[in-house]
Write a protein that holds these residues in place. Structure first.
Motif, PDB file in Angstrom:
ATOM      1  N   VAL A 104       0.058  31.765 -23.525  1.00 19.21           N
ATOM      2  CA  VAL A 104       1.262  31.820 -24.331  1.00 19.21           C
ATOM      3  C   VAL A 104       0.956  31.852 -25.948  1.00 19.21           C
ATOM      4  CG1 VAL A 104       3.485  31.133 -24.841  1.00 19.21           C
ATOM      5  CG2 VAL A 104       2.804  31.334 -22.560  1.00 19.21           C
ATOM      6  N   HIS A 105       0.222  30.729 -26.203  1.00 16.22           N
ATOM      7  CA  HIS A 105      -0.286  30.508 -27.452  1.00 16.22           C
ATOM      8  C   HIS A 105      -0.925  31.717 -28.201  1.00 16.22           C
ATOM      9  CE1 HIS A 105      -3.077  28.950 -30.796  1.00 16.22           C
ATOM     10  NE2 HIS A 105      -2.117  28.152 -31.075  1.00 16.22           N
ATOM     11  N   ARG A 106      -1.844  32.289 -27.436  1.00 15.53           N
ATOM     12  CA  ARG A 106      -2.574  33.535 -28.156  1.00 15.53           C
ATOM     13  C   ARG A 106      -1.635  34.419 -28.286  1.00 15.53           C
ATOM     14  NH1 ARG A 106      -5.986  36.113 -24.809  1.00 15.53           N
ATOM     15  NH2 ARG A 106      -7.802  36.501 -26.444  1.00 15.53           N
ATOM     16  N   TRP A 107      -0.758  34.677 -27.294  1.00 20.07           N
ATOM     17  CA  TRP A 107       0.242  35.844 -27.399  1.00 20.07           C
ATOM     18  C   TRP A 107       1.089  35.620 -28.496  1.00 20.07           C
ATOM     19  CZ3 TRP A 107       3.689  37.486 -22.771  1.00 20.07           C
ATOM     20  CH2 TRP A 107       4.028  38.683 -22.940  1.00 20.07           C
ATOM     21  N   PHE A 108       1.745  34.652 -28.922  1.00 20.17           N
ATOM     22  CA  PHE A 108       2.454  34.361 -29.966  1.00 20.17           C
ATOM     23  C   PHE A 108       1.885  33.877 -31.350  1.00 20.17           C
ATOM     24  CE2 PHE A 108       5.282  33.980 -26.343  1.00 20.17           C
ATOM     25  CZ  PHE A 108       6.243  34.985 -26.506  1.00 20.17           C
ATOM     26  N   HIS A 109       0.802  33.114 -31.211  1.00 22.87           N
ATOM     27  CA  HIS A 109       0.422  32.504 -32.556  1.00 22.87           C
ATOM     28  C   HIS A 109      -1.091  32.799 -32.972  1.00 22.87           C
ATOM     29  CE1 HIS A 109       4.040  29.905 -32.505  1.00 22.87           C
ATOM     30  NE2 HIS A 109       3.462  29.912 -30.958  1.00 22.87           N
ATOM     31  N   ASP A 110      -1.802  33.517 -32.318  1.00 21.02           N
ATOM     32  CA  ASP A 110      -3.201  33.684 -32.431  1.00 21.02           C
ATOM     33  C   ASP A 110      -3.743  35.229 -32.634  1.00 21.02           C
ATOM     34  OD1 ASP A 110      -5.586  32.727 -33.438  1.00 21.02           O
ATOM     35  OD2 ASP A 110      -6.359  32.061 -31.371  1.00 21.02           O
ATOM     36  N   GLY A 111      -2.778  35.930 -33.046  1.00 21.80           N
ATOM     37  CA  GLY A 111      -3.290  37.538 -33.120  1.00 21.80           C
ATOM     38  C   GLY A 111      -4.599  37.813 -33.677  1.00 21.80           C
ATOM     39  N   ASN A 112      -5.050  37.073 -34.765  1.00 20.76           N
ATOM     40  CA  ASN A 112      -5.941  37.275 -35.485  1.00 20.76           C
ATOM     41  C   ASN A 112      -7.302  37.011 -34.456  1.00 20.76           C
ATOM     42  OD1 ASN A 112      -4.741  38.152 -37.672  1.00 20.76           O
ATOM     43  ND2 ASN A 112      -4.791  36.162 -38.717  1.00 20.76           N
ATOM     44  N   ALA A 113      -7.278  36.249 -33.634  1.00 28.47           N
ATOM     45  CA  ALA A 113      -8.321  35.716 -32.744  1.00 28.47           C
ATOM     46  C   ALA A 113      -8.704  36.913 -31.783  1.00 28.47           C
ATOM     47  CB  ALA A 113      -7.961  34.700 -31.973  1.00 28.47           C
ATOM     48  N   CYS A 172       0.993  35.875 -16.727  1.00 29.73           N
ATOM     49  CA  CYS A 172       0.503  35.399 -18.302  1.00 29.73           C
ATOM     50  C   CYS A 172      -0.842  36.291 -18.614  1.00 29.73           C
ATOM     51  CB  CYS A 172       0.133  34.102 -18.701  1.00 29.73           C
ATOM     52  SG  CYS A 172       1.852  33.260 -18.426  1.00 29.73           S
ATOM     53  N   SER A 173      -2.019  36.118 -17.597  1.00 30.72           N
ATOM     54  CA  SER A 173      -3.221  36.657 -17.763  1.00 30.72           C
ATOM     55  C   SER A 173      -3.492  38.140 -18.077  1.00 30.72           C
ATOM     56  CB  SER A 173      -4.318  36.245 -16.636  1.00 30.72           C
ATOM     57  OG  SER A 173      -3.962  36.842 -15.618  1.00 30.72           O
ATOM     58  N   LEU A 174      -2.576  38.808 -17.202  1.00 32.14           N
ATOM     59  CA  LEU A 174      -2.436  40.345 -17.326  1.00 32.14           C
ATOM     60  C   LEU A 174      -1.645  40.802 -18.862  1.00 32.14           C
ATOM     61  CD1 LEU A 174      -0.926  41.030 -13.868  1.00 32.14           C
ATOM     62  CD2 LEU A 174      -3.385  41.342 -14.471  1.00 32.14           C
ATOM     63  N   ALA A 175      -0.910  39.768 -19.340  1.00 31.73           N
ATOM     64  CA  ALA A 175      -0.334  40.285 -20.413  1.00 31.73           C
ATOM     65  C   ALA A 175      -1.375  40.026 -21.596  1.00 31.73           C
ATOM     66  CB  ALA A 175       0.885  39.323 -20.561  1.00 31.73           C
ATOM     67  N   GLN A 176      -2.602  39.452 -21.284  1.00 31.36           N
ATOM     68  CA  GLN A 176      -3.587  39.260 -22.415  1.00 31.36           C
ATOM     69  C   GLN A 176      -3.996  40.387 -22.896  1.00 31.36           C
ATOM     70  OE1 GLN A 176      -3.729  36.106 -24.018  1.00 31.36           O
ATOM     71  NE2 GLN A 176      -1.892  35.902 -22.935  1.00 31.36           N
ATOM     72  N   ARG A 177      -4.019  41.330 -21.861  1.00 32.15           N
ATOM     73  CA  ARG A 177      -4.831  42.804 -22.121  1.00 32.15           C
ATOM     74  C   ARG A 177      -6.396  42.322 -22.086  1.00 32.15           C
ATOM     75  NH1 ARG A 177      -2.498  46.490 -26.480  1.00 32.15           N
ATOM     76  NH2 ARG A 177      -4.061  47.916 -25.462  1.00 32.15           N
ATOM     77  N   SER A 178      -6.944  41.253 -21.305  1.00 30.15           N
ATOM     78  CA  SER A 178      -8.166  40.915 -21.396  1.00 30.15           C
ATOM     79  C   SER A 178      -8.852  41.107 -20.113  1.00 30.15           C
ATOM     80  CB  SER A 178      -8.247  39.567 -21.844  1.00 30.15           C
ATOM     81  OG  SER A 178      -9.682  39.042 -21.482  1.00 30.15           O
ATOM     82  N   ARG A 179      -9.651  41.861 -19.783  1.00 28.20           N
ATOM     83  CA  ARG A 179     -10.180  42.114 -18.379  1.00 28.20           C
ATOM     84  C   ARG A 179     -10.878  40.705 -17.827  1.00 28.20           C
ATOM     85  NH1 ARG A 179     -12.244  46.633 -21.237  1.00 28.20           N
ATOM     86  NH2 ARG A 179     -14.340  45.613 -21.636  1.00 28.20           N
TER      87      ARG A 179
END
Length: 230
Positions: free
Chosen positions: A96-105, A165-172
């Motif tokens: 959730v933190h990556r989704w909302f707050h860490d786009g540049n990462a 939440c993991s699927l929403a990351q678009r990270s294989r």
């Protein structure tokens, strides 16, 4: 702590060492050697290294997993479930933190931004809810009634939420890790409440150890040996 004040090279070296030790200790678990709490050793080592190089949510997730393993080896099932649920909760916090707050990462790590298209999110939600319904009907309802069944049901909900939440990351990598966690848990539940599963040790522990390793390497942005875990 949590990788602050360390260079990228230092983090990568620690990640390589931690990953190598993790693999060695994971292999050790499957060898016929009587070592007390050997099932705990791989995750405990990953947790220790994570405090040096990984975000705090991953550190706490791996620490909770290690404590859960200790409780499981000691035969305390209820406390084991609680700590494993806590581990998945911290993974959700990380996602959730990556989704909302860490786009540049995502750009820095060569990844993609989290999923935002409503149709795809809805499709993922339907798939995960379907999985949850299957687990509830085929496994949870066969668990002993009372506190045991309630704990299993609560854990199933938490794990499925983590999967979404993991699927929403678009990270294989995160998606694969989440599916491995779910597969391991489903086999464990089936073995405990439905029927004995052949080769259950390998079907439960191999996916579990693999999932922890993938999370560790992906969160560390480890790219040695051209392993681009996106």
């Amino acid at each position: 702590m949590f990788g602050k004040g360390m260079t990228v090279g230092e983090k990568e070296r620690l990640a390589v060492i931690g990953s190598a030790m993790y693999v060695i200790l994971s292999v050790l678990y499957f060898l016929p050697w009587d070592i007390p709490y050997k099932a705990v050793l791989p995750v405990a080592v990953a947790a220790a290294f994570s405090f040096c190089i990984l975000p705090w949510q991953i550190c706490f997730a791996m620490t909770a997993s290690a404590i859960g393993c200790i409780c499981g080896v000691a035969g305390n099932f209820f406390i084991q479930i609680e700590f494993f649920a806590l581990a998945h909760f911290f993974l959700m916090l990380f996602f959730v933190h990556r989704w909302f707050h860490d786009g540049n990462a995502f750009v820095r790590a060569g990844g993609k931004y989290p999923e935002t298209r409503i149709v795809r999110i809805a499709a993922m939600a339907v798939a995960v809810i379907g999985l949850l319904v299957f687990v509830m009907v085929r496994i949870v309802f066969d668990a002993p009634a009372g506190v045991m069944r309630g704990c299993i049901a609560f854990y199933a909900v938490i794990v499925c939420m983590m999967l979404f939440c993991s699927l929403a990351q678009r990270s294989r990598s995160y998606a694969v890790a989440a599916f491995l966690f779910v597969f391991s848990d489903v086999v464990a539940g089936w073995n405990a409440f439905i029927e004995d599963v052949p080769a259950k040790t390998y079907l439960i522990m191999l996916p579990y150890y693999a999932a922890q390793l993938v999370v560790f390497m992906r969160a560390a942005h480890l790219k040695v040996f051209r392993l681009h875990l996106k």
